[in-house]
Scaffold this active site. Structure first.
Site, short mmCIF file in Angstrom:
data_model
loop_
_atom_site.label_atom_id
_atom_site.label_comp_id
_atom_site.label_asym_id
_atom_site.label_seq_id
_atom_site.Cartn_x
_atom_site.Cartn_y
_atom_site.Cartn_z
N ASP A 48 -4.41 -33.58 -26.05
CA ASP A 48 -5.83 -33.51 -25.69
C ASP A 48 -6.13 -34.39 -24.47
O ASP A 48 -5.78 -35.57 -24.46
CB ASP A 48 -6.62 -34.02 -26.93
CG ASP A 48 -8.11 -33.89 -26.81
OD1 ASP A 48 -8.57 -32.92 -26.18
OD2 ASP A 48 -8.82 -34.75 -27.38
N ASP A 70 -6.29 -32.58 -18.16
CA ASP A 70 -7.64 -32.88 -17.71
C ASP A 70 -7.61 -33.58 -16.35
O ASP A 70 -7.45 -34.80 -16.26
CB ASP A 70 -8.34 -33.77 -18.76
CG ASP A 70 -9.74 -34.17 -18.33
OD1 ASP A 70 -10.18 -33.76 -17.24
OD2 ASP A 70 -10.40 -34.91 -19.09
N HIS A 99 -15.64 -28.67 -26.21
CA HIS A 99 -15.40 -30.08 -26.55
C HIS A 99 -16.68 -30.69 -27.09
O HIS A 99 -17.73 -30.07 -27.08
CB HIS A 99 -14.93 -30.83 -25.29
CG HIS A 99 -13.50 -30.57 -24.95
ND1 HIS A 99 -12.52 -31.52 -25.07
CD2 HIS A 99 -12.88 -29.45 -24.53
CE1 HIS A 99 -11.35 -30.99 -24.72
NE2 HIS A 99 -11.54 -29.74 -24.39
P1 13P Z 1 -16.42 -35.41 -30.29
O1 13P Z 1 -15.91 -36.81 -30.36
O2 13P Z 1 -17.82 -35.31 -29.79
O3 13P Z 1 -16.23 -34.68 -31.57
O4 13P Z 1 -15.52 -34.65 -29.20
C1 13P Z 1 -14.13 -34.55 -29.40
C2 13P Z 1 -13.43 -33.89 -28.27
O5 13P Z 1 -14.01 -33.10 -27.56
C3 13P Z 1 -12.00 -34.21 -28.06
O6 13P Z 1 -11.46 -33.57 -26.95
#
Ligand code: 13P
Length: 286
Positions: A79, A101, A211
């Protein structure tokens, strides 16, 4: 099924797969426990900081065991990876999905690195997610802040620019910024669904991710799925559930055996994951 097929099925059948962040074995257990119980496909993801804490090899090994144990599709996603090297390492180690990213880099550099990640990932049948507009906020509990402070419309995704980026890089999934700031705030997040439908029109053949899944009202989540979102990232709500339950258990007992303290914490996180899976419509889709 490989990750492309898992996402394709969600797109065709009109549901989204929850992408839940995990940095320790308790959170991981909570997520797979919920997905296994509801027979749902699931994405386990770890950000750069989370990966550094638990380790890429450790995550890959644990996921392999959970895939066998639960017999459901589990996708391991890197991620918000900040560098090409980090993506390459994850691909070599056996991750199933990569999100590079480069949204804070100059556009040319973002395009160049995203292209290299796509090339390498595709040789290994792994989809890549990209983004051009930095998703604001952070996965924390911003108790005293109004989310509006992170929702500056001039920073939202322009569908034409998204199309150019996707054409230049061949990414499989596009992550847009439409008000979906990361984190939990004192107010609910209002996302721009009208803009999302324009992004959908511009990118009909791509997967779309959302996200900042924590704190978005359920009706907006449902609408976003109708407009083509197939992957929803959730982190902060899990972190809050973990933190609050752990604090409660520790403050109300003198237990020191960790394996006796943790089941309640795991169940609290798992309950959040179950609720999201039901909301996203992926229950029974494994
Ligand atoms: P939140 O922390 O708002 O749930 O977002 C998580 C996210 O988008 C991780 O990439």
């Amino acid at each position: 099924m490989n990750t492309f097929e898992i996402l394709e099925k969600a797109k065709k059948e009109g549901y989204a797969i929850g992408a839940f962040n995990a940095a320790n074995i308790e959170t991981l257990k909570a997520i797979v426990q919920a997905a296994g119980k509801l027979r749902s496909p699931v994405i386990i993801e770890a950000s750069d900081g989370e990966v550094k804490y638990i380790g890429k090899k450790q995550l890959v090994s644990l996921i392999k065991i959970y895939k066998e144990e639960y017999n459901i599709p589990i996708v391991l996603n890197l991620d918000h990876a900040p560098t090409f090297e980090s993506c390459k390492e994850a691909i070599i180690e056996g991750f199933d999905y990569i999100h590079f990213d480069g949204s804070q880099l100059p556009n040319e550099e973002n395009v160049e690195i995203t292209k290299r990640v796509v090339e390498l990932a595709h040789q290994n049948q792994i989809p890549v997610e990209g983004e051009i507009d930095h998703i604001q906020g952070s996965s924390a509990y911003h108790k005293d802040e109004d989310v509006k402070k992170e929702q500056k419309e001039e920073l939202y995704t322009n569908p034409q620019k998204a199309l150019e980026f996707v054409n230049e890089t061949s990414v499989d999934t596009f992550a847009s910024f439409i008000g979906n700031a990361h984190g939990l705030y004192s107010t609910e997040k209002k996302i721009d669904l009208n803009l999302l439908s324009k992004i959908r029109e511009a990118l009909p053949n791509k997967f779309l991710s959302l996200h900042g899944g924590s704190g978005i009202p359920d009706h907006d989540i449902k609408e976003a799925i109708k407009l083509g979102i197939v992957k929803i990232n959730v982190n902060s709500e899990l972190r809050v559930a973990f933190h609050d339950k752990l604090k409660e258990v520790i403050n109300t007992s003198d237990e020191i055996a960790v394996y006796k303290i943790m089941p309640e914490v795991i169940d609290a996180v798992s309950a959040v994951v179950e609720r999201k899976i039901k909301l996203f419509g992926s229950e029974g889709k494994a």
